[in-house]
Write an enzyme that holds these catalytic residues in place. Structure first.
Site, PDB file in Angstrom:
ATOM      1  N   ALA A 189       0.865  -1.184   0.000  1.00  0.00           N
ATOM      2  CA  ALA A 189       0.000   0.000   0.000  1.00  0.00           C
ATOM      3  C   ALA A 189       0.900   1.231   0.000  1.00  0.00           C
ATOM      4  CB  ALA A 189      -0.875  -0.008   1.255  1.00  0.00           C
ATOM      5  N   GLY A 220       0.677  -5.214   0.785  1.00  0.00           N
ATOM      6  CA  GLY A 220      -0.479  -5.322  -0.109  1.00  0.00           C
ATOM      7  C   GLY A 220      -0.113  -5.935  -1.440  1.00  0.00           C
ATOM      8  N   GLU A 224      -0.411  -9.518  -0.898  1.00  0.00           N
ATOM      9  CA  GLU A 224      -1.842  -9.814  -0.688  1.00  0.00           C
ATOM     10  C   GLU A 224      -2.603  -9.831  -1.999  1.00  0.00           C
ATOM     11  OE1 GLU A 224      -2.040  -6.719   2.359  1.00  0.00           O
ATOM     12  OE2 GLU A 224      -2.920  -8.226   3.653  1.00  0.00           O
ATOM     13  N   GLU A 228       4.450  -5.304   7.202  1.00  0.00           N
ATOM     14  CA  GLU A 228       3.622  -4.291   7.841  1.00  0.00           C
ATOM     15  C   GLU A 228       3.986  -4.025   9.309  1.00  0.00           C
ATOM     16  OE1 GLU A 228       2.588  -6.662   5.857  1.00  0.00           O
ATOM     17  OE2 GLU A 228       1.000  -5.934   4.536  1.00  0.00           O
TER      18      GLU A 228
HETATM   19  N1  T1G Z   1       4.576   3.571  -0.159  1.00  0.00           N
HETATM   20  C1  T1G Z   1       4.992   4.794  -0.521  1.00  0.00           C
HETATM   21  N2  T1G Z   1       6.267   5.094  -0.887  1.00  0.00           N
HETATM   22  C2  T1G Z   1       7.143   4.064  -0.866  1.00  0.00           C
HETATM   23  C3  T1G Z   1       6.786   2.754  -0.496  1.00  0.00           C
HETATM   24  C4  T1G Z   1       5.431   2.524  -0.136  1.00  0.00           C
HETATM   25  N3  T1G Z   1       4.987   1.320   0.193  1.00  0.00           N
HETATM   26  N4  T1G Z   1       7.899   1.988  -0.575  1.00  0.00           N
HETATM   27  C5  T1G Z   1       8.887   2.775  -0.989  1.00  0.00           C
HETATM   28  N5  T1G Z   1       8.448   4.028  -1.166  1.00  0.00           N
HETATM   29  C6  T1G Z   1       9.221   5.171  -1.632  1.00  0.00           C
HETATM   30  C7  T1G Z   1      10.323   5.539  -0.680  1.00  0.00           C
HETATM   31  O1  T1G Z   1       9.834   6.411   0.332  1.00  0.00           O
HETATM   32  C8  T1G Z   1      11.304   6.218  -1.601  1.00  0.00           C
HETATM   33  O2  T1G Z   1      10.780   7.515  -1.856  1.00  0.00           O
HETATM   34  C9  T1G Z   1      11.170   5.428  -2.903  1.00  0.00           C
HETATM   35  O3  T1G Z   1       9.886   4.781  -2.840  1.00  0.00           O
HETATM   36  C10 T1G Z   1      12.244   4.373  -3.058  1.00  0.00           C
HETATM   37  O4  T1G Z   1      12.187   3.592  -1.864  1.00  0.00           O
HETATM   38  C11 T1G Z   1      -2.414  -3.254   2.601  1.00  0.00           C
HETATM   39  C12 T1G Z   1      -1.271  -1.951   4.713  1.00  0.00           C
HETATM   40  C13 T1G Z   1      10.251  -1.644  -1.705  1.00  0.00           C
HETATM   41  C14 T1G Z   1      12.231  -2.692  -0.572  1.00  0.00           C
HETATM   42  O5  T1G Z   1       6.431  -1.701   3.871  1.00  0.00           O
HETATM   43  O6  T1G Z   1      10.664  -1.757   1.900  1.00  0.00           O
HETATM   44  O7  T1G Z   1       0.969  -2.794   2.190  1.00  0.00           O
HETATM   45  O8  T1G Z   1      12.698   8.860  -0.881  1.00  0.00           O
HETATM   46  O9  T1G Z   1      14.551   4.140  -1.204  1.00  0.00           O
HETATM   47  O10 T1G Z   1      15.902   0.834  -1.290  1.00  0.00           O
HETATM   48  O11 T1G Z   1      -1.717  -4.917   4.110  1.00  0.00           O
HETATM   49  O12 T1G Z   1      11.094   0.846  -0.410  1.00  0.00           O
HETATM   50  O13 T1G Z   1      12.612   8.348  -3.349  1.00  0.00           O
HETATM   51  O14 T1G Z   1      10.939   9.931  -2.314  1.00  0.00           O
HETATM   52  O15 T1G Z   1      13.238   2.328  -0.007  1.00  0.00           O
HETATM   53  O16 T1G Z   1      14.983   0.100  -3.573  1.00  0.00           O
HETATM   54  C15 T1G Z   1       3.975  -2.489   3.004  1.00  0.00           C
HETATM   55  C16 T1G Z   1       8.212  -0.443   2.048  1.00  0.00           C
HETATM   56  C17 T1G Z   1       3.183  -1.246   3.058  1.00  0.00           C
HETATM   57  C18 T1G Z   1       7.444  -1.723   1.718  1.00  0.00           C
HETATM   58  C19 T1G Z   1      12.524  -0.738  -2.118  1.00  0.00           C
HETATM   59  N6  T1G Z   1       5.137  -2.316   2.168  1.00  0.00           N
HETATM   60  N7  T1G Z   1       9.246  -0.170   1.072  1.00  0.00           N
HETATM   61  O17 T1G Z   1      13.703  -0.348  -1.455  1.00  0.00           O
HETATM   62  O18 T1G Z   1      13.970   1.998  -2.413  1.00  0.00           O
HETATM   63  S1  T1G Z   1       1.765  -1.364   4.127  1.00  0.00           S
HETATM   64  C20 T1G Z   1       6.303  -1.903   2.694  1.00  0.00           C
HETATM   65  C21 T1G Z   1      10.422  -0.852   1.109  1.00  0.00           C
HETATM   66  C22 T1G Z   1       0.741  -2.446   3.316  1.00  0.00           C
HETATM   67  C23 T1G Z   1      -1.243  -3.893   3.243  1.00  0.00           C
HETATM   68  C24 T1G Z   1      -0.425  -2.968   4.084  1.00  0.00           C
HETATM   69  C25 T1G Z   1      11.453  -0.428   0.107  1.00  0.00           C
HETATM   70  C26 T1G Z   1      11.587  -1.390  -1.070  1.00  0.00           C
HETATM   71  P1  T1G Z   1      11.822   8.747  -2.130  1.00  0.00           P
HETATM   72  P2  T1G Z   1      13.558   3.041  -1.259  1.00  0.00           P
HETATM   73  P3  T1G Z   1      14.745   0.636  -2.212  1.00  0.00           P
END
Ligand code: T1G
Length: 690
Positions: A63, A107, A110, A130
């Site tokens: 998400a 997500g 999921e 999460e």
């Molecule tokens: N949402 C919004 N922005 C995100 C994002 C996300 N999920 N993931 C990364 N970004 C942005 C980040 O802030 C950065 O922005 C750019 O993308 C590059 O990220 C429904 C409720 C995927 C392993 O927790 O672990 O799903 O600084 O530098 O090193 O049940 O990003 O460039 O402006 O980290 O290559 C669950 C979180 C969400 C994954 C890539 N998902 N992200 O790593 O790049 S909750 C996460 C990561 C959810 C559901 C629930 C990593 C990455 P900017 P980066 P990276």
């Protein structure tokens, strides 16, 4: 048609491609785009099956976490669109195949599990991270994952949040096939292979489990995720999948999800997630700033820090010279490095071959040979200004004119160090935290002459070294140690006033700190602070109360762990036990002892950090309050699920913090006083600065 999800039909297969760079988050419009594409495929008689794939470098990474910031700020929002998408995907009459590369996280996994099949390239990773945001999977993942992989695997993924590689997911039953070669073509082939067969719906499966799995998981979460609530909620959600019909289990998941999303822990962890990325953004230094490539390095000093720094570069695949002045010191340094790598191999962190590869990148020597080929030279000698200036005067002559000259100093004036060279614009602080090869924080100390390229290159290098680089200004102690001084002083005051060291440390450990302040001082060595205090004795202000107990201990040769006695006694395995002498020495300080409660301990120690943090902001030593939080989470063991000291203050309320500070008889930092008076927050202060 959605611009975020493209639609194309190839060989009778509808290919839905998510185009939402950089990580194909399920931002508003993406779930809707998937629904539109699915409806179009369902209505198209030519289409026999559907493939869902990510454009660019990854599948769906979850998400959009920005949406949770909006929810935390009371702007509404939620998972409705994602839930509609997962329900429609699973209900589709035509088989849907998720084609995974990069990461399928949160997500993203999921959505993939709502599809009827999942294929992936071997390099892909899947996971439910999460809990690292203080929430749990809210897209029915806690219900489908156990139905695909069993409750034990589902609990591990949902409660601890670590991703797993696709082959492991394949073995667990989460992924149906690992695809070699072109993923899209492989997905279309796979889809054609399953077209016509009734699509398997994960939600229609059932799952049972031994209840002991969940009890064990709760116990493990208490250890591995100490103090955090979301892991326990995730375990409960997965457990409900083994007890309730699918829809009821989803309702239980939604209830637990909402409960976690509202928590301060989620606000703190989302803050830390974005904060770790925000600190890389330096006002006035744009992405177009020329970066100095760093391919070869040299570090001077093979002590604890120099040896650790050599490992940091070797671990990043960069060759590094390790220079010392005597063979004995060099051998000792290399011996420590070899022992560290041997331990990592023993613990299975990497193979013998990988350790040897890293070792081969470190060149121990006693001369400056080869320094002329280095792109960066790091000084890591004893914390003495005279010695550092002598070393910088030497490297000024042997290093390339376009080499970065970095000091690992932890408190000394980087401008004075730079003055020992003819090129202060190439001088900067790279302050590592011990052990350098473990702690993620790297304070990058900007001198008044440090060029923009040297600053930008240092921030870029931090990322390559897998460090969290935080740019800080030049003052005594920079950010971290400048705040740590009043924090440690207050902890000693508490002992002088009657609180046993184990009560102070135990209370802060329960608060979430990795270690209590007194144990940390024993570990670092009480003599370090004692020497600095002696050096600055002349600056002490008459009438101001200074901690005495550490000095009294040092005057008796009790420096902490290294001498077996400090605030605690240490056996040969460095196991601590109370030191009865502390009470006797405390009594000589002349402060009447009293019973001190845990709340007072937490309040005084957190307020000591927050008040100094506010002064640091006022002085421009930290760019934003979130930078201070990232320093404390990654360098001082402050719990990420409290967001760092400044986020903790915001969540507590700045008025309450200011009133506590006044109650202790301290003077609130003017910025804290102003923000509290305005009913504002440090976060709002940051917004006003960027
Ligand atoms: N949402 C919004 N922005 C995100 C994002 C996300 N999920 N993931 C990364 N970004 C942005 C980040 O802030 C950065 O922005 C750019 O993308 C590059 O990220 C429904 C409720 C995927 C392993 O927790 O672990 O799903 O600084 O530098 O090193 O049940 O990003 O460039 O402006 O980290 O290559 C669950 C979180 C969400 C994954 C890539 N998902 N992200 O790593 O790049 S909750 C996460 C990561 C959810 C559901 C629930 C990593 C990455 P900017 P980066 P990276």
């Amino acid at each position: 048609m959605s611009t975020l999800v493209s639609y194309a039909v190839e060989r009778g297969v509808a290919v839905l491609t998510v185009e939402n760079p950089p990580v194909n988050a399920l931002s508003p419009g993406v779930p809707q785009g998937i629904l539109e594409g699915l409806a179009q495929a369902s209505a198209d008689g030519e289409v026999k099956a559907v493939v869902l794939i990510g454009g660019g470098r990854t599948f769906i990474a979850g998400a959009d976490i920005n949406e949770f910031v909006k929810i935390h700020e009371g702007q509404g929002g939620g998972l409705d669109a994602i839930l509609q998408a997962v329900t429609s995907l699973e209900a589709s009459a035509k088989p849907v195949v998720a084609a995974i590369h990069g990461t399928a996280l949160g997500g993203g996994l999921e959505v993939a599990m709502a599809c009827h099949y999942r294929i992936a390239v071997a390099a892909a990773q899947v996971g439910q991270p999460e809990v690292k945001l203080g929430i749990i999977p809210g897209g029915e993942g806690t219900q489908r994952l156990p139905r695909l992989a069993g409750a034990k695997a589902a609990v591990e993924l949902c409660a601890f949040g670590e991703p797993i590689p696709a082959p492991q997911a394949h073995a667990a039953g989460i992924v149906d096939r690992i695809v070699e070669g072109d993923l899209r073509a492989g997905a279309i082939d796979f889809a054609l292979g399953v077209a016509g067969a009734p699509p398997p719906r994960t939600g229609e499966r059932t799952v049972t489990a031994d209840p002991a799995i969940f009890a064990a998981a709760h116990q493990e979460a208490d250890k591995r995720m100490r103090g955090q609530t979301a892991p326990h909620a995730a375990i409960d959600a997965v457990e409900s999948a083994t007890r309730l019909p699918f829809r009821e289990g989803c309702a239980e998941e939604a209830r637990l999800f909402e409960q976690c999303l509202k928590s301060d822990q989620s606000k703190a962890l989302v803050h830390a997630f974005f904060g770790e990325r925000a600190v890389a953004k330096i006002p006035g230094i744009g992405k177009d700033t020329p970066l100095l490539p760093v391919r070869r390095a040299a570090v001077i000093g093979a002590g604890t820090m120099g040896g650790g720094i050599a490992m940091v570069y070797a671990n990043a695949g960069l060759p590094i010279i390790l220079k010392e002045t005597t063979q004995e010191a060099l051998d000792r340094g290399m011996g420590t490095i070899r022992k560290n790598y041997a331990n990592s191999v023993k613990r299975g962190r990497f193979t013998e071959a990988a350790a040897n590869e890293r070792l081969a990148l470190i060149t121990p020597q006693l001369t400056y040979d080869g320094f002329g080929e280095c792109d960066i030279v790091i000084e890591a000698v004893f914390e003495n200004m005279g010695l550092k200036k002598q070393v910088f005067a030497e490297i000024d002559t042997v290093a390339r004119p376009d080499a970065i000259l970095a000091s690992n100093t932890s408190t000394l004036d980087i401008d004075e160090i730079a003055s020992a060279t003819k090129r202060p614009e190439w001088v900067i602080g790279h302050h590592y935290f011990s052990p350098a090869n473990v702690m993620r924080l790297l304070e990058i100390v900007r001198g008044k002459a440090s060029s923009k390229s040297v600053v930008a290159s240092s921030m870029d290098l931090a990322r390559k070294l897998r460090k969290v680089g935080v740019l800080v200004g030049n003052c005594r102690g920079f950010v971290g140690n400048r705040m740590f001084a009043p924090y440690c002083r207050e902890s000693i005051f508490l002992v002088e006033e009657g609180a046993p060291p184990e009560l102070v440390d135990g209370t802060m450990y329960e608060f979430g700190m990795a270690m209590g302040p007194l144990a940390v001082q024993d570990l670092a060595g009480l003599d370090v602070g004692w020497r600095i205090r002696l050096e600055y004795k002349h600056t002490e202000v008459p009438g101001v109360r200074y901690a005495e107990l550490d000095t009294l201990l040092c005057e008796r040769g009790h420096y902490g762990q290294k001498t077996g006695r400090g605030f605690y006694l240490y056996d040969e395995a460095r196991k601590p036990s109370p030191n009865p002498q502390v009470r006797e020495l405390a009594a000589t300080v002349g402060v009447p002892p009293r019973a001190i409660g845990k709340q007072e301990i937490v309040d005084r120690l957190t307020c000591a950090l927050i008040n100094e943090g506010a002064r640091i902001l006022e002085d421009g030593i930290a760019l934003r309050s979130v930078d201070i939080d990232i320093v404390y989470i990654n360098g001082y063991g402050f719990p990420a699920w409290r967001g760092g000291p400044m986020k903790y203050a915001d969540l507590t309320g700045l008025t309450a913090i200011r009133d506590r500070i006044r109650g202790f008889g301290w003077k609130p930092a003017p910025l804290l006083d102003r923000l509290a008076g305005e009913g504002s927050t440090f976060a709002a202060y940051d917004k006003g600065k960027s």
